[in-house]
Design an enzyme around this catalytic site. Structure first.
Site, mmCIF file in Angstrom:
data_model
loop_
_atom_site.group_PDB
_atom_site.id
_atom_site.type_symbol
_atom_site.label_atom_id
_atom_site.label_comp_id
_atom_site.label_asym_id
_atom_site.label_seq_id
_atom_site.Cartn_x
_atom_site.Cartn_y
_atom_site.Cartn_z
ATOM 1 N N GLU A 241 0.795 -1.339 -0.132
ATOM 2 C CA GLU A 241 0.039 0.051 0.095
ATOM 3 C C GLU A 241 0.713 1.278 -0.075
ATOM 4 O O GLU A 241 0.409 2.462 -0.399
ATOM 5 C CB GLU A 241 -0.877 0.080 1.071
ATOM 6 C CG GLU A 241 -1.904 -0.898 1.296
ATOM 7 C CD GLU A 241 -2.590 -1.423 2.546
ATOM 8 O OE1 GLU A 241 -4.069 -1.443 2.458
ATOM 9 O OE2 GLU A 241 -2.187 -1.221 3.537
ATOM 10 N N ASP B 299 -11.594 -6.187 -2.666
ATOM 11 C CA ASP B 299 -12.338 -7.366 -2.709
ATOM 12 C C ASP B 299 -13.654 -7.326 -2.214
ATOM 13 O O ASP B 299 -14.130 -5.961 -1.588
ATOM 14 C CB ASP B 299 -11.873 -8.721 -1.802
ATOM 15 C CG ASP B 299 -11.347 -7.959 -0.465
ATOM 16 O OD1 ASP B 299 -10.637 -7.400 -0.105
ATOM 17 O OD2 ASP B 299 -12.378 -8.039 0.432
HETATM 18 N N1 ADE Z 1 -8.815 -5.137 3.673
HETATM 19 C C1 ADE Z 1 -9.036 -5.578 2.540
HETATM 20 N N2 ADE Z 1 -10.127 -6.509 2.398
HETATM 21 C C2 ADE Z 1 -10.564 -6.774 3.669
HETATM 22 C C3 ADE Z 1 -11.616 -7.562 4.253
HETATM 23 N N3 ADE Z 1 -12.386 -8.402 3.366
HETATM 24 N N4 ADE Z 1 -11.804 -7.768 5.425
HETATM 25 C C4 ADE Z 1 -10.883 -6.665 6.298
HETATM 26 N N5 ADE Z 1 -10.074 -5.871 6.001
HETATM 27 C C5 ADE Z 1 -9.712 -5.782 4.503
#
Ligand code: ADE
Length: 238
Positions: free
Chosen positions: A11, A206
């Protein structure tokens, strides 16, 4: 000086590559990089994953570098159905979805000692991030590239990587959050008690469901790059 905190190397990578006159200093487990980006004084760091590392890093940064504001940048899972991978969310406020003292009659998410459930981001910094995001989209449009979806709203943080529908429904139902991650609200709490203005911007890696185990490793880097491009424009504005 502006402080930038990311949870993971992937990041911060692109942001660090923009930095000039970089000087590193280690405090605890964290390397703080001091320098300039686009003529603006910046200190940035990778804090590590989760609320404890995030809080430690934020407090060290405030004590050592006294930044005027702190921005948490990185990736997040989408909770709001309208969000797609690579879209960018600027937080209005942040909650800790795993803070629960309800057994003692305290509302869910309430941080004892602050009397807050949600910590509000700095309006000026958040608005500036949003206009940098709009400028990036304008540029992408002119180049014939796909524009990034944008949203502002509540981000929920907790010490869990969210992949289950029940977890997702629980967090959205209890807090009305649009995205989830694991550090933002801890950084918000530390900034709040130290009276340091803060903002949080996250690109979606995601959809916080059973596809996340595959999507996160595949899209985290590209999503982080989108967020870094917004930071480049933000800092160039001075
Ligand atoms: N950061 C990126 N995706 C995530 C997720 N599904 N749960 C927690 N933190 C995240």
């Amino acid at each position: 000086m502006i402080g930038i905190i990311c949870a993971m190397d992937v990041e911060l990578e692109k942001i660090l590559a923009m930095m000039e006159n970089e000087q590193g200093e280690m405090i605890g487990s964290v390397v703080f990089h001091k320098g300039t980006i686009g003529g603006t004084d910046v200190v940035c760091a990778v804090c590590g994953v989760g609320k404890v590392f995030a809080a430690m890093c934020t407090q060290s940064m405030i004590l050592k570098y006294t930044p005027d504001s702190i921005i948490n940048v990185g990736v997040a899972g989408a909770l709001d159905k309208r969000l797609n991978i690579m879209d960018v969310v600027v937080a209005d406020d942040l909650v800790q979805h795993d803070m629960d003292v309800t057994a003692l009659g305290v509302p869910r998410g309430m941080i004892l000692g602050t009397d807050y459930i949600a910590f509000q981001t700095d309006n000026r910094v958040s608005k500036k991030l949003y206009s940098a995001l709009t400028a990036l989209n304008e540029e992408r449009k002119q180049k014939g590239e796909k524009e990034l979806g944008t949203m502002h709203g509540r981000i929920a943080s907790g010490d869990q990587f969210i992949t289950k529908k029940e977890q997702k429904d629980d967090i959205t139902g209890a807090f009305g959050a649009v995205a989830c991650e694991m550090e933002g609200a801890a950084i918000a709490q530390v900034c709040h008690v130290n009276q340091v203005p803060f903002a949080v911007m996250r690109a979606i890696s995601d959809t916080a469901d059973d596809s996340s185990e595959v999507d996160f490793p595949e899209f985290a880097r590209a999503a982080a790059e989108c967020a870094s491009e917004v930071i480049r424009r933000f800092l160039a504005e001075g």
